[in-house]
Design a protein around this motif. Sequence first.
Motif, PDB file in Angstrom:
ATOM      1  N   PHE A   1      -8.593  39.353  56.280  1.00 53.98           N
ATOM      2  CA  PHE A   1      -8.936  40.321  55.294  1.00 53.98           C
ATOM      3  C   PHE A   1      -8.115  41.403  55.508  1.00 53.98           C
ATOM      4  N   GLY A   2      -7.548  41.995  56.516  1.00 56.87           N
ATOM      5  CA  GLY A   2      -6.980  43.248  56.569  1.00 56.87           C
ATOM      6  C   GLY A   2      -5.533  42.841  56.192  1.00 56.87           C
ATOM      7  N   ASP A   3      -4.977  41.529  55.927  1.00 52.96           N
ATOM      8  CA  ASP A   3      -3.591  41.146  55.172  1.00 52.96           C
ATOM      9  C   ASP A   3      -3.626  41.029  53.649  1.00 52.96           C
ATOM     10  N   TRP A   4      -5.002  40.845  53.277  1.00 57.11           N
ATOM     11  CA  TRP A   4      -5.189  40.724  51.796  1.00 57.11           C
ATOM     12  C   TRP A   4      -5.590  42.008  51.263  1.00 57.11           C
ATOM     13  N   SER A   5      -5.464  41.702  49.813  1.00 53.13           N
ATOM     14  CA  SER A   5      -6.024  43.030  48.926  1.00 53.13           C
ATOM     15  C   SER A   5      -7.618  42.437  48.608  1.00 53.13           C
ATOM     16  N   ASP A   6      -8.311  43.351  47.913  1.00 47.36           N
ATOM     17  CA  ASP A   6      -9.494  43.083  47.457  1.00 47.36           C
ATOM     18  C   ASP A   6      -9.581  41.855  46.494  1.00 47.36           C
ATOM     19  N   ALA A   7      -8.607  41.953  45.735  1.00 44.32           N
ATOM     20  CA  ALA A   7      -8.537  40.692  44.762  1.00 44.32           C
ATOM     21  C   ALA A   7      -8.410  39.534  45.173  1.00 44.32           C
ATOM     22  N   GLU A   8      -7.440  39.377  46.543  1.00 39.61           N
ATOM     23  CA  GLU A   8      -7.337  38.112  47.191  1.00 39.61           C
ATOM     24  C   GLU A   8      -8.379  37.838  47.840  1.00 39.61           C
ATOM     25  N   VAL A   9      -9.200  38.804  48.646  1.00 41.42           N
ATOM     26  CA  VAL A   9     -10.441  38.218  49.244  1.00 41.42           C
ATOM     27  C   VAL A   9     -11.296  37.906  48.118  1.00 41.42           C
ATOM     28  N   ALA A  10     -11.544  38.540  46.988  1.00 38.01           N
ATOM     29  CA  ALA A  10     -12.313  37.948  45.902  1.00 38.01           C
ATOM     30  C   ALA A  10     -11.972  36.492  45.522  1.00 38.01           C
ATOM     31  N   GLU A  11     -10.924  36.182  45.471  1.00 34.23           N
ATOM     32  CA  GLU A  11     -10.302  34.937  44.941  1.00 34.23           C
ATOM     33  C   GLU A  11     -10.672  33.965  45.721  1.00 34.23           C
TER      34      GLU A  11
ATOM     35  N   ARG B   1     -14.134  46.701  57.213  1.00 35.02           N
ATOM     36  CA  ARG B   1     -14.546  46.213  58.608  1.00 35.02           C
ATOM     37  C   ARG B   1     -14.449  47.239  59.949  1.00 35.02           C
ATOM     38  N   ARG B   2     -15.155  47.002  60.933  1.00 34.23           N
ATOM     39  CA  ARG B   2     -15.262  47.857  62.035  1.00 34.23           C
ATOM     40  C   ARG B   2     -14.981  47.162  63.265  1.00 34.23           C
ATOM     41  N   PHE B   3     -15.346  45.864  63.046  1.00 31.67           N
ATOM     42  CA  PHE B   3     -15.398  45.208  64.674  1.00 31.67           C
ATOM     43  C   PHE B   3     -14.777  43.629  64.677  1.00 31.67           C
ATOM     44  N   SER B   4     -14.481  43.282  63.621  1.00 29.46           N
ATOM     45  CA  SER B   4     -13.892  41.659  63.361  1.00 29.46           C
ATOM     46  C   SER B   4     -12.938  41.519  62.094  1.00 29.46           C
ATOM     47  N   GLU B   5     -12.424  40.438  62.208  1.00 26.41           N
ATOM     48  CA  GLU B   5     -11.252  40.084  61.135  1.00 26.41           C
ATOM     49  C   GLU B   5     -11.590  38.543  60.804  1.00 26.41           C
TER      50      GLU B   5
ATOM     51  N   MET C   1     -16.459  36.218  45.764  1.00 27.49           N
ATOM     52  CA  MET C   1     -16.987  37.384  45.635  1.00 27.49           C
ATOM     53  C   MET C   1     -16.651  38.127  44.494  1.00 27.49           C
ATOM     54  N   SER C   2     -17.515  39.259  44.052  1.00 26.71           N
ATOM     55  CA  SER C   2     -16.648  40.158  42.980  1.00 26.71           C
ATOM     56  C   SER C   2     -16.016  41.026  43.540  1.00 26.71           C
ATOM     57  N   LEU C   3     -15.073  41.586  42.692  1.00 30.44           N
ATOM     58  CA  LEU C   3     -14.138  42.748  43.366  1.00 30.44           C
ATOM     59  C   LEU C   3     -14.825  43.814  44.246  1.00 30.44           C
ATOM     60  N   GLU C   4     -15.991  44.277  43.770  1.00 33.97           N
ATOM     61  CA  GLU C   4     -16.458  45.342  44.538  1.00 33.97           C
ATOM     62  C   GLU C   4     -17.400  44.735  45.772  1.00 33.97           C
ATOM     63  N   SER C   5     -17.644  43.627  45.707  1.00 38.33           N
ATOM     64  CA  SER C   5     -18.244  42.794  47.106  1.00 38.33           C
ATOM     65  C   SER C   5     -17.033  42.694  48.073  1.00 38.33           C
ATOM     66  N   ALA C   6     -15.959  42.205  47.647  1.00 37.60           N
ATOM     67  CA  ALA C   6     -14.823  42.136  48.146  1.00 37.60           C
ATOM     68  C   ALA C   6     -14.388  43.251  49.002  1.00 37.60           C
ATOM     69  N   ARG C   7     -14.294  44.568  48.432  1.00 38.46           N
ATOM     70  CA  ARG C   7     -13.929  45.873  48.967  1.00 38.46           C
ATOM     71  C   ARG C   7     -14.922  46.091  50.153  1.00 38.46           C
TER      72      ARG C   7
END
Length: 255
Positions: free
Chosen positions: A104-114, A129-133, A118-124
């Motif tokens: 997730f740290g390598d992807w944009s909000d849009a890529e996670v949504a895709e 994240r604080r503990f896992s990837e 998820m919606s774009l806001e949910s992906a954001r």
Amino acid sequence: MHIVFTDLDGTLLDHETYSFEPARPALELLKARGIPLVLASSKTEAEMRPIAAAIGIEHPMIVENGAGIVNMPDGEAEEDGVYDRLRAVLSSMDPDLRRHYQGFGDWSDAEVAERTGMSLESARLARTRRFSEPGLWSGGEDARATFAAILDAHGFQAVQGGRFFTLMPKTSKAEAMKKIARHFAETSDEPVFAVALGDAPNDAAMLEAADRGFIIANPAHAELPVSDREREGFIARSERTGPYGWNDMILQLLA
């Protein structure tokens, strides 16, 4: 004292609508009796706080599949910088190995949504994240073993879920539940009776470790196998699904 630990998606939240309203009677009864409700999910703190606020609770929460605990009094059990340390381990790897893992740290909000639907806001919120990837592995098994060994040497583990290959500290929902139960026992001077509700394989250890466990029916995936704890009567199954079954089991418990 009783403490209720619950998974969210497919358990307290409806699998399709993500509503918890059918469980409102049981939620109100827990509140009336002063029984803490601890949310335990693969979601991030940013995703879970609006849900806790909508329910009307401010208790500790087990986040990111047990990788972290938040909302403990005085910040106890909250460890800062875990995600940054995890990302630093990834950055220190040989590029030929590192290229096989994208998180997730390598992807944009849009890529996670895709990738998640998820919606774009949910992906954001999911990327906060604080503990896992969570991520995806594209290499072979030998490289994967090397990758996991490096993580292990730095105190992390790699866990393959239904969709994502998740990197996280060496802990779990079950271990986080035990830590919170110990905290309440020490601060209240009462023995804790831990109740856990879940529907999926990543809830199994928490259900097994609880004093009383409830498997909530979810036709979206295969049923959890019957364990010795269930045969001995410590774990029961709901007939109804999601928050309807959750409501039934809590009302049955507190009858």
